[in-house]
Design a protein around this motif. Structure first.
Motif, PDB file in Angstrom:
ATOM      1  N   THR A 103     -71.207  25.787 -37.168  1.00 40.98           N
ATOM      2  CA  THR A 103     -71.759  26.615 -38.231  1.00 40.98           C
ATOM      3  C   THR A 103     -70.721  27.634 -38.685  1.00 40.98           C
ATOM      4  N   GLY A 104     -70.679  27.875 -39.979  1.00 39.59           N
ATOM      5  CA  GLY A 104     -69.775  28.890 -40.514  1.00 39.59           C
ATOM      6  C   GLY A 104     -70.308  29.444 -41.811  1.00 39.59           C
ATOM      7  N   THR A 105     -69.952  30.681 -42.132  1.00 41.69           N
ATOM      8  CA  THR A 105     -70.333  31.321 -43.381  1.00 41.69           C
ATOM      9  C   THR A 105     -69.129  31.330 -44.310  1.00 41.69           C
ATOM     10  N   PHE A 106     -69.331  30.869 -45.539  1.00 41.20           N
ATOM     11  CA  PHE A 106     -68.222  30.702 -46.479  1.00 41.20           C
ATOM     12  C   PHE A 106     -68.570  31.328 -47.821  1.00 41.20           C
ATOM     13  N   ARG A 107     -67.557  31.883 -48.484  1.00 39.44           N
ATOM     14  CA  ARG A 107     -67.713  32.391 -49.842  1.00 39.44           C
ATOM     15  C   ARG A 107     -67.589  31.238 -50.843  1.00 39.44           C
ATOM     16  N   PRO A 108     -68.132  31.393 -52.042  1.00 41.91           N
ATOM     17  CA  PRO A 108     -67.958  30.340 -53.059  1.00 41.91           C
ATOM     18  C   PRO A 108     -66.484  30.106 -53.349  1.00 41.91           C
ATOM     19  N   ASP A 109     -66.122  28.852 -53.527  1.00 42.86           N
ATOM     20  CA  ASP A 109     -64.758  28.438 -53.859  1.00 42.86           C
ATOM     21  C   ASP A 109     -63.751  28.814 -52.771  1.00 42.86           C
ATOM     22  N   SER A 110     -64.226  28.986 -51.536  1.00 44.92           N
ATOM     23  CA  SER A 110     -63.308  29.265 -50.442  1.00 44.92           C
ATOM     24  C   SER A 110     -62.696  27.965 -49.930  1.00 44.92           C
ATOM     25  N   SER A 111     -61.626  28.102 -49.163  1.00 45.06           N
ATOM     26  CA  SER A 111     -60.908  26.935 -48.637  1.00 45.06           C
ATOM     27  C   SER A 111     -61.034  26.880 -47.119  1.00 45.06           C
ATOM     28  N   ALA A 112     -60.891  25.688 -46.586  1.00 43.06           N
ATOM     29  CA  ALA A 112     -60.888  25.482 -45.140  1.00 43.06           C
ATOM     30  C   ALA A 112     -60.020  24.273 -44.836  1.00 43.06           C
ATOM     31  N   THR A 113     -59.408  24.283 -43.682  1.00 41.90           N
ATOM     32  CA  THR A 113     -58.616  23.126 -43.279  1.00 41.90           C
ATOM     33  C   THR A 113     -59.546  21.985 -42.891  1.00 41.90           C
ATOM     34  N   THR A 114     -59.045  20.778 -42.973  1.00 42.06           N
ATOM     35  CA  THR A 114     -59.891  19.622 -42.671  1.00 42.06           C
ATOM     36  C   THR A 114     -60.189  19.487 -41.185  1.00 42.06           C
ATOM     37  N   ASP A 115     -59.502  20.287 -40.329  1.00 40.23           N
ATOM     38  CA  ASP A 115     -59.834  20.275 -38.911  1.00 40.23           C
ATOM     39  C   ASP A 115     -60.717  21.463 -38.521  1.00 40.23           C
ATOM     40  N   HIS A 116     -61.227  22.219 -39.521  1.00 46.61           N
ATOM     41  CA  HIS A 116     -62.205  23.265 -39.238  1.00 46.61           C
ATOM     42  C   HIS A 116     -63.430  22.606 -38.596  1.00 46.61           C
ATOM     43  N   PRO A 117     -64.053  23.246 -37.595  1.00 43.72           N
ATOM     44  CA  PRO A 117     -65.192  22.608 -36.900  1.00 43.72           C
ATOM     45  C   PRO A 117     -66.290  22.086 -37.819  1.00 43.72           C
ATOM     46  N   VAL A 118     -66.645  22.853 -38.860  1.00 52.74           N
ATOM     47  CA  VAL A 118     -67.702  22.398 -39.774  1.00 52.74           C
ATOM     48  C   VAL A 118     -67.229  21.187 -40.568  1.00 52.74           C
ATOM     49  N   ILE A 119     -65.994  21.229 -41.065  1.00 57.86           N
ATOM     50  CA  ILE A 119     -65.476  20.115 -41.859  1.00 57.86           C
ATOM     51  C   ILE A 119     -65.270  18.887 -40.974  1.00 57.86           C
ATOM     52  N   SER A 120     -64.795  19.090 -39.761  1.00 57.80           N
ATOM     53  CA  SER A 120     -64.618  17.963 -38.836  1.00 57.80           C
ATOM     54  C   SER A 120     -65.955  17.301 -38.528  1.00 57.80           C
ATOM     55  N   ALA A 121     -66.995  18.112 -38.336  1.00 55.63           N
ATOM     56  CA  ALA A 121     -68.322  17.556 -38.067  1.00 55.63           C
ATOM     57  C   ALA A 121     -68.860  16.812 -39.273  1.00 55.63           C
ATOM     58  N   LEU A 122     -68.599  17.334 -40.467  1.00 57.92           N
ATOM     59  CA  LEU A 122     -69.007  16.630 -41.692  1.00 57.92           C
ATOM     60  C   LEU A 122     -68.296  15.283 -41.797  1.00 57.92           C
ATOM     61  N   LYS A 123     -66.995  15.267 -41.501  1.00 58.81           N
ATOM     62  CA  LYS A 123     -66.238  14.011 -41.542  1.00 58.81           C
ATOM     63  C   LYS A 123     -66.838  12.979 -40.591  1.00 58.81           C
ATOM     64  N   ALA A 124     -67.299  13.429 -39.435  1.00 56.21           N
ATOM     65  CA  ALA A 124     -67.820  12.506 -38.422  1.00 56.21           C
ATOM     66  C   ALA A 124     -69.244  12.052 -38.702  1.00 56.21           C
ATOM     67  N   SER A 125     -70.065  12.941 -39.306  1.00 54.54           N
ATOM     68  CA  SER A 125     -71.493  12.632 -39.437  1.00 54.54           C
ATOM     69  C   SER A 125     -71.931  12.307 -40.853  1.00 54.54           C
ATOM     70  N   GLY A 126     -71.203  12.798 -41.873  1.00 59.60           N
ATOM     71  CA  GLY A 126     -71.630  12.603 -43.255  1.00 59.60           C
ATOM     72  C   GLY A 126     -72.796  13.472 -43.650  1.00 59.60           C
ATOM     73  N   THR A 127     -73.146  14.459 -42.804  1.00 63.51           N
ATOM     74  CA  THR A 127     -74.310  15.308 -43.039  1.00 63.51           C
ATOM     75  C   THR A 127     -73.916  16.772 -42.946  1.00 63.51           C
TER      76      THR A 127
END
Length: 213
Positions: A103-127
């Motif tokens: 879980t993470g809190t993000f501002r609109p139009d913010s950036s994150a690396t593709t190995d960020h925990p939330v993005i990594s979980a999205l890559k793995a689950s599609g949800t």
């Protein structure tokens, strides 16, 4: 060609029937569950992940798939091989993004690396769950959508260009045939073999000149 990010009034009215607006908390615990439960109301069943590479940028939308005039509720964009994504969700407020146990809190139009925990979980689950004060949205990819999502992250991480979908090739052929029909010219034949070049080494045909007096 890129749509403005906004949830249509029809979608929001559907969600309002079953949704009570609240401040996002990211995830909540179920007494009978062994881990966090992703919050949020699911989108219409036809909504899915859709990937488009255009102008040197990759865009992943969750919505109805109509790139011209359709609905997009969540978007990720990246440059090829950048290993970084920019996120937007159509609201000018922070969002709590939850995928799996991350879980993470993000501002609109913010950036994150593709190995960020939330993005990594999205890559793995599609949800992913998007928690907002005005809406709680749960975005769940189907089989085709998960393939689009995987192609998007392959583009972001490795710079690999996506293969054009079969539907696009069929649509291009149909458009070419329609244009040819309107102009009165024959439609271009698909996979027409090229004519064999003339053999310049072949002897020229002998010509016989008439005798002159």
């Amino acid at each position: 060609m890129i749509r403005s990010l906004a949830v249509s009034a029809a979608v929001m009215s559907m969600a309002a029937v079953s949704l009570v607006a609240c401040q996002p908390t990211g995830s909540e615990t179920d007494e009978n569950a062994t881990g966090p439960v992703v919050r949020g109301d699911a989108m219409p069943p036809t909504y899915d992940w859709h990937f488009l590479a255009h102008g040197g940028t990759g865009e992943l939308d969750f919505g109805d798939g109509d790139w011209a005039e359709g609905v997009s509720v969540f978007t990720l964009t990246c440059l090829p091989g950048s290993k970084s994504v920019e996120m937007s969700w159509g609201y000018e407020e922070e969002a709590v993004l939850t995928s799996g146990t991350a879980t993470g809190t993000f501002r609109p139009d913010s950036s994150a690396t593709t190995d960020h925990p939330v993005i990594s979980a999205l890559k793995a689950s599609g949800t992913i769950s998007v928690g907002l004060s005005q809406a709680d949205m749960r975005l769940v990819g189907k089989d085709l959508g998960e393939a689009e999502l995987a192609a998007f992250f392959d583009y972001c991480d490795n710079g690999r260009q996506p293969a054009p979908p079969v539907e696009a090739a069929v649509r291009m052929e149909a458009n070419a045939a329609e244009i040819a029909a309107q102009s009165g010219e024959p439609a271009p034949a698909a996979d027409t073999p090229a004519e064999a070049p003339a053999d310049e080494t072949a002897p020229a045909a002998e010509t016989t000149s008439a005798p002159t007096n």
